[in-house]
Scaffold this motif. Structure first.
Motif, PDB file in Angstrom:
ATOM      1  N   MET A  66       0.851  -1.197   0.000  1.00 40.29           N
ATOM      2  CA  MET A  66       0.000   0.000   0.000  1.00 40.29           C
ATOM      3  C   MET A  66       0.884   1.242   0.000  1.00 40.29           C
ATOM      4  N   PRO A 121       1.685   5.072   1.175  1.00 46.82           N
ATOM      5  CA  PRO A 121       1.404   5.628   2.514  1.00 46.82           C
ATOM      6  C   PRO A 121      -0.055   6.103   2.646  1.00 46.82           C
ATOM      7  N   ILE A 172       0.373  -6.195   5.759  1.00 51.80           N
ATOM      8  CA  ILE A 172       0.340  -4.982   4.945  1.00 51.80           C
ATOM      9  C   ILE A 172       1.695  -4.275   5.050  1.00 51.80           C
ATOM     10  N   PHE A 192       3.557  -0.783   3.989  1.00 52.23           N
ATOM     11  CA  PHE A 192       3.366   0.563   3.458  1.00 52.23           C
ATOM     12  C   PHE A 192       4.622   0.952   2.690  1.00 52.23           C
ATOM     13  N   GLN A 247      12.877   0.276   2.642  1.00 49.99           N
ATOM     14  CA  GLN A 247      12.222  -0.238   3.851  1.00 49.99           C
ATOM     15  C   GLN A 247      11.135  -1.245   3.488  1.00 49.99           C
ATOM     16  N   GLN A 272      12.743  -4.459   2.710  1.00 50.60           N
ATOM     17  CA  GLN A 272      13.194  -5.065   3.964  1.00 50.60           C
ATOM     18  C   GLN A 272      12.021  -5.669   4.735  1.00 50.60           C
ATOM     19  N   ASP A 273      10.893  -4.970   4.732  1.00 53.81           N
ATOM     20  CA  ASP A 273       9.704  -5.498   5.419  1.00 53.81           C
ATOM     21  C   ASP A 273       9.296  -6.853   4.826  1.00 53.81           C
ATOM     22  N   ASP A 295      11.778  -9.454   5.913  1.00 53.86           N
ATOM     23  CA  ASP A 295      11.559  -9.794   7.324  1.00 53.86           C
ATOM     24  C   ASP A 295      10.347 -10.717   7.477  1.00 53.86           C
ATOM     25  N   ILE A 296       9.296 -10.423   6.708  1.00 53.33           N
ATOM     26  CA  ILE A 296       8.096 -11.266   6.768  1.00 53.33           C
ATOM     27  C   ILE A 296       8.440 -12.687   6.324  1.00 53.33           C
TER      28      ILE A 296
END
Lengths: 202, 202
Positions: free
Chosen positions: A121, A123, A163, A165, A171, A174-175, A178-179
């Motif tokens: 998504m 921001p 989700i 953003f 980032q 990276q998210d 990490d998930i």
């Protein structure tokens, strides 16, 4: 051996899911899935690398046989994800990454509920509007349609697991990484390793 | 605002959960929980910083009032985690990190099912045995007991959400950080933000 993960990246047009997908593939050993299509090969495209090219008749037969995880029609051509190579990768312990629209994500979740579905998504919707406008290829009319569609897609958030953003692309990538790592650490994805440890010293 | 996460690090003695706990606290803004105890303060220990010091009578009253997330007796002293300050932190959006034994983890999960429980495991039981032996403080008899306990603890894996194999401490810390980040990206932990976005442009 633990089974591989099936990870689906989805979200509205303009959210940046394609960029995230490419960067995650680049930084991990995750497998792409090769789609089946009825459109004609373009110069340089190879069977089994870019697509599996099939006639419309063959494609319809594959649908009838239930061979797809998801299928969609785009400008009179069909595009679909064949189950068999994906499931083979997962069984062999390879993780598979998908980039599909929300409709495709729903279809994959339905046929493979263990799939990890990530909604990408922007921001907020103003940012999405500005990004789409920045492409310079959208009329105000089509922009309105896209924003409306994006909102309807986010409203389906309950079918997703995560989700992300996409404010900063680094980032956001990276998210997703990490998930994927966290999912690999889930107990349910380590049952065989745990049982082996418990049996090992019995 | 999204509620904070309650994250529990647990696992057998010798798995390295204390080290992981300290490093994760160091690298994040996560809150420690201050325990209540009936043992006497040691020189330099401060009320509300190191512990909340209570008499045994006060402690028993707190148990009776259901004020604990978990409580345990160790060498004739009680140690417990008071609910109120933890829940206040979570409500204010702060993440809270715990390091407790498997018994404590079960108690916390029972009273707060949204807690994220991570089992820290050495790569295998031989490594755990070697590490405990390396401390030089364990008799062969107590080592045997500890290994037996570790195995019984791992056998309770189903109550945990994640397992982190502590082969390399840097990687194990990173795994916990990734789990925390992934949990923050879960849809269920972003409902309020999503609803605000959907309402925002209605």
């Amino acid at each position: 051996m633990n089974k591989g993960l099936l990870v689906v990246i989805s979200g509205p047009s303009g959210a940046g899911k394609g960029t995230i997908y490419s960067k995650v593939i680049e930084r991990t050993g995750m497998q792409r899935s090769v789609s089946v299509t009825t459109r004609k090969p373009r110069p340089g495209e190879e069977e089994g690398v870019n697509y599996f090219f099939r006639t419309e008749e063959q494609y319809q037969q594959m649908i009838a046989n239930g061979e797809f995880l998801e299928t969609a029609e785009v400008y009179h051509n069909y595009y679909g994800t064949p189950k068999a190579p994906v499931f083979e990768n997962l069984q062999n312990g390879y993780d598979v990454l998908f980039e599909v629209d929300v409709h495709g994500a729903r279809s994959i979740k339905k046929k493979y509920p263990e799939a990890v579905a990530i909604f990408v998504m922007p921001p907020d919707f103003e940012t999405l509007g500005a990004r789409l406008r920045g492409r310079g290829t959208e009329s105000e009319q089509s922009l309105k349609l896209r924003l409306g569609a994006a909102k309807r897609e986010l409203a389906k958030y309950e079918m997703f697991d995560y989700i992300v953003f996409n404010d900063d692309i680094g980032q956001a990538v990276q998210d997703v990484l990490d998930i994927v790592n966290a999912e690999k650490r889930k107990i349910k994805n380590n049952i065989e390793a745990i049982k082996a440890l418990l049996g090992q010293n019995d």
